[in-house]
Motif scaffolding. Structure first.
Motif, mmCIF file in Angstrom:
data_model
loop_
_atom_site.group_PDB
_atom_site.id
_atom_site.type_symbol
_atom_site.label_atom_id
_atom_site.label_comp_id
_atom_site.label_asym_id
_atom_site.label_seq_id
_atom_site.Cartn_x
_atom_site.Cartn_y
_atom_site.Cartn_z
ATOM 1 N N ALA A 70 46.038 59.606 32.014
ATOM 2 C CA ALA A 70 44.861 60.464 31.800
ATOM 3 C C ALA A 70 45.126 61.882 32.305
ATOM 4 O O ALA A 70 44.717 62.864 31.666
ATOM 5 C CB ALA A 70 43.652 59.869 32.493
ATOM 6 N N LEU A 71 45.820 61.997 33.438
ATOM 7 C CA LEU A 71 46.134 63.323 33.984
ATOM 8 C C LEU A 71 47.026 64.099 33.022
ATOM 9 O O LEU A 71 46.828 65.301 32.800
ATOM 10 C CB LEU A 71 46.821 63.175 35.339
ATOM 11 C CG LEU A 71 47.280 64.478 36.003
ATOM 12 C CD1 LEU A 71 46.103 65.407 36.254
ATOM 13 C CD2 LEU A 71 48.018 64.181 37.311
ATOM 14 N N ARG A 72 48.007 63.415 32.446
ATOM 15 C CA ARG A 72 48.887 64.075 31.478
ATOM 16 C C ARG A 72 48.088 64.597 30.286
ATOM 17 O O ARG A 72 48.309 65.710 29.802
ATOM 18 C CB ARG A 72 49.977 63.105 30.997
ATOM 19 C CG ARG A 72 50.973 63.736 30.057
ATOM 20 C CD ARG A 72 52.063 62.766 29.675
ATOM 21 N NE ARG A 72 51.624 61.820 28.680
ATOM 22 C CZ ARG A 72 51.635 62.059 27.360
ATOM 23 N NH1 ARG A 72 52.003 63.236 26.906
ATOM 24 N NH2 ARG A 72 51.280 61.138 26.504
ATOM 25 N N ALA A 73 47.143 63.782 29.801
ATOM 26 C CA ALA A 73 46.307 64.212 28.674
ATOM 27 C C ALA A 73 45.437 65.403 29.048
ATOM 28 O O ALA A 73 45.239 66.321 28.240
ATOM 29 C CB ALA A 73 45.441 63.056 28.194
ATOM 30 N N VAL A 75 46.116 67.699 31.363
ATOM 31 C CA VAL A 75 46.982 68.879 31.454
ATOM 32 C C VAL A 75 47.330 69.390 30.060
ATOM 33 O O VAL A 75 47.398 70.602 29.809
ATOM 34 C CB VAL A 75 48.259 68.545 32.254
ATOM 35 C CG1 VAL A 75 49.261 69.692 32.192
ATOM 36 C CG2 VAL A 75 47.907 68.242 33.711
ATOM 37 N N GLN A 76 47.543 68.451 29.131
ATOM 38 C CA GLN A 76 47.801 68.843 27.743
ATOM 39 C C GLN A 76 46.604 69.601 27.163
ATOM 40 O O GLN A 76 46.771 70.602 26.458
ATOM 41 C CB GLN A 76 48.090 67.603 26.902
ATOM 42 C CG GLN A 76 48.499 67.893 25.474
ATOM 43 C CD GLN A 76 48.812 66.630 24.705
ATOM 44 O OE1 GLN A 76 48.237 65.574 24.946
ATOM 45 N NE2 GLN A 76 49.735 66.706 23.770
ATOM 46 N N GLY A 201 39.492 77.834 22.690
ATOM 47 C CA GLY A 201 40.117 77.722 24.008
ATOM 48 C C GLY A 201 39.143 77.239 25.065
ATOM 49 O O GLY A 201 39.485 76.401 25.901
ATOM 50 N N ALA A 202 37.905 77.758 25.027
ATOM 51 C CA ALA A 202 36.898 77.343 26.002
ATOM 52 C C ALA A 202 36.551 75.864 25.850
ATOM 53 O O ALA A 202 36.361 75.152 26.839
ATOM 54 C CB ALA A 202 35.640 78.199 25.843
ATOM 55 N N VAL A 203 36.486 75.376 24.612
ATOM 56 C CA VAL A 203 36.171 73.958 24.383
ATOM 57 C C VAL A 203 37.259 73.072 24.980
ATOM 58 O O VAL A 203 36.974 72.048 25.621
ATOM 59 C CB VAL A 203 36.005 73.680 22.877
ATOM 60 C CG1 VAL A 203 35.929 72.177 22.609
ATOM 61 C CG2 VAL A 203 34.747 74.356 22.348
ATOM 62 N N PHE A 204 38.523 73.444 24.790
ATOM 63 C CA PHE A 204 39.620 72.650 25.363
ATOM 64 C C PHE A 204 39.589 72.701 26.891
ATOM 65 O O PHE A 204 39.935 71.716 27.556
ATOM 66 C CB PHE A 204 40.965 73.140 24.843
ATOM 67 C CG PHE A 204 41.340 72.561 23.511
ATOM 68 C CD1 PHE A 204 41.536 71.202 23.362
ATOM 69 C CD2 PHE A 204 41.490 73.369 22.400
ATOM 70 C CE1 PHE A 204 41.882 70.655 22.136
ATOM 71 C CE2 PHE A 204 41.832 72.839 21.177
ATOM 72 C CZ PHE A 204 42.035 71.479 21.033
ATOM 73 N N GLY A 211 37.600 65.638 31.383
ATOM 74 C CA GLY A 211 38.590 64.570 31.502
ATOM 75 C C GLY A 211 38.926 64.262 32.951
ATOM 76 O O GLY A 211 39.097 63.093 33.324
ATOM 77 N N GLU A 212 39.004 65.295 33.770
ATOM 78 C CA GLU A 212 39.256 65.083 35.187
ATOM 79 C C GLU A 212 38.075 64.387 35.871
ATOM 80 O O GLU A 212 38.261 63.558 36.768
ATOM 81 C CB GLU A 212 39.550 66.415 35.873
ATOM 82 C CG GLU A 212 40.977 66.895 35.700
ATOM 83 C CD GLU A 212 41.978 65.925 36.309
ATOM 84 O OE1 GLU A 212 42.079 65.856 37.545
ATOM 85 O OE2 GLU A 212 42.638 65.211 35.535
ATOM 86 N N ILE A 213 36.854 64.709 35.427
ATOM 87 C CA ILE A 213 35.677 64.028 35.976
ATOM 88 C C ILE A 213 35.705 62.547 35.620
ATOM 89 O O ILE A 213 35.445 61.680 36.463
ATOM 90 C CB ILE A 213 34.385 64.691 35.447
ATOM 91 C CG1 ILE A 213 34.256 66.108 36.011
ATOM 92 C CG2 ILE A 213 33.156 63.863 35.819
ATOM 93 C CD1 ILE A 213 33.100 66.896 35.426
ATOM 94 N N VAL A 214 36.050 62.238 34.366
ATOM 95 C CA VAL A 214 36.145 60.836 33.937
ATOM 96 C C VAL A 214 37.241 60.116 34.708
ATOM 97 O O VAL A 214 37.069 58.974 35.160
ATOM 98 C CB VAL A 214 36.409 60.755 32.417
ATOM 99 C CG1 VAL A 214 36.731 59.320 31.998
ATOM 100 C CG2 VAL A 214 35.208 61.265 31.637
ATOM 101 N N ARG A 215 38.375 60.782 34.884
ATOM 102 C CA ARG A 215 39.501 60.160 35.608
ATOM 103 C C ARG A 215 39.128 59.866 37.054
ATOM 104 O O ARG A 215 39.405 58.773 37.570
ATOM 105 C CB ARG A 215 40.719 61.089 35.555
ATOM 106 C CG ARG A 215 41.996 60.484 36.126
ATOM 107 C CD ARG A 215 43.169 61.413 35.891
ATOM 108 N NE ARG A 215 43.134 62.559 36.775
ATOM 109 C CZ ARG A 215 43.796 62.637 37.939
ATOM 110 N NH1 ARG A 215 44.515 61.610 38.363
ATOM 111 N NH2 ARG A 215 43.730 63.726 38.673
#
Length: 359
Positions: A70-73, A75-76, A201-204, A211-215
């Protein structure tokens, strides 16, 4: 047997691909553009994903692999957020130095070729990671037949195959949104290229944060990955409904702005759900494959890499083609809705979902 050696090679390919892209713009050669894009996207994108997944399962313990994936995703997603930001800034460059031309078309190729050169220099100082959890050689020899139970374990089962399909489908959905939105924002919203790039860019960036909150929440609350996948896919269906253009051709300005705000919120939710569903589908597929055999894990790893590479390419073609058609906003949204429903169908079977939760 080392990670740094292929990373050096992949970084050189990425540098060469971007340089060819910039050179192709200068020489106005479509073939150089195609070769440059193919070199940096196919070679690095596919091989880089496979290498990253292999590193997760060789260097991270079983308890940390889900979080590492998840962290890799995330960062991507961060990198994909910086891409449009840099793209917007590079459109303002217009310099000439002899045969070298720097403008809105050539700058991305030259800029990212320099970025990959910096990456290559940085790799020189990064130590080779320790493979504390790498497995031994794959079991089985050349004399095995397809009827051998051990040989059968080398092939993905239905749950692994579904996971690989889900990774590819969510990748298509994400790329389709990204490419189609650049056209939709200008055609339906009346934004210029700079505003469109900044919005994407802002959406990503929001996708990375969510994603970090979910992780973090999944680790703290010990949430099952299958439950995250189900929530992500169901959320993708619902949030894709916010991407449709509901306003008629002639409507008050307030209603038009309201639909734009709805589309913007839906975009953030779509990328959040895509990242969550793809990351944890990947985790389930890879873990289930590793439980069968090392050969099956390697097959699943290649499936994930090819699914993400082909998914991005297919999503780009669909997004570009659909957005240009009459009613393109609704066609692109319908494609995202359909993809998420397609992946959700098997999960509707209680037995199938129960087996996913036990993976």
């Amino acid at each position: 047997r080392a990670y740094k050696t292929p990373l050096y090679l992949l970084t050189v390919f990425a540098f060469a691909g971007n340089a060819l892209y910039g050179l192709g713009q200068v020489l106005r050669s479509p073939w150089l553009l195609v070769v440059g894009q193919g070199t940096k996207c196919v070679v690095f994108g596919c091989s880089g994903n496979a290498l990253a997944n292999h590193a997760v399962y060789s260097c991270a313990g079983p308890k940390f692999r889900s979080s590492s994936t998840a962290l890799r995703a995330n960062v991507q997603s961060l990198g994909m957020g910086f891409g449009p930001f840099f793209g917007a800034l590079l459109t303002k460059i217009d310099l000439r130095a002899g045969a070298l031309t720097l403008n809105a078309y050539t700058s991305p190729g030259w800029f990212y070729s320099l970025a990959w050169l910096a990456m290559l220099a940085w790799l020189l100082f990064v130590p080779e990671p320790a493979r504390l959890f790498e497995e031994g050689p794959a079991a089985g020899g050349a004399g095995q037949t397809s009827s051998d139970p051990e040989a059968a374990k080398r092939m993905p089962d239905s749950k692994i195959s579904w996971g690989l399909l889900a990774v590819a489908a969510t990748t298509v959905a994400g790329a389709l949104w990204e490419v189609s939105t650049s056209t939709i924002a200008q055609q339906y919203f009346g934004w210029n290229l700079m505003s469109s790039c900044l919005f994407i860019g802002a959406v990503f960036m929001f996708g990375m944060v969510s994603g970090e909150i979910v992780r973090a929440a999944s680790r703290r609350l010990s949430v099952n990955e299958a439950d995250i996948v189900l929530s992500g896919l169901f959320g993708l269906v619902l949030s894709s409904l916010m991407l449709y253009w509901y306003v008629p051709a002639v409507a008050p300005a307030g209603i038009v702005v309201g639909n734009q705000v709805l589309h913007a919120i839906g975009s953030i939710l779509v990328i959040t759900c895509v990242n969550a569903a793809r990351s944890y589908c990947m985790t389930i597929a890879m873990r289930r494959a590793a439980m069968r055999s090392k050969a099956c894990k390697e097959t699943a790893n290649l499936g994930v890499a090819f699914g993400m590479a082909i998914g991005r390419a297919l999503g780009a073609f669909l997004g570009m083609g659909l957005a240009a058609l009459p009613g393109g906003c609704n066609l692109a949204a319908a494609c995202i809705t359909g993809l998420s429903l397609l992946v959700l169908i098997p999960v509707a079977a209680p037995t199938f979902f129960k087996q996913l939760r036990s993976a």
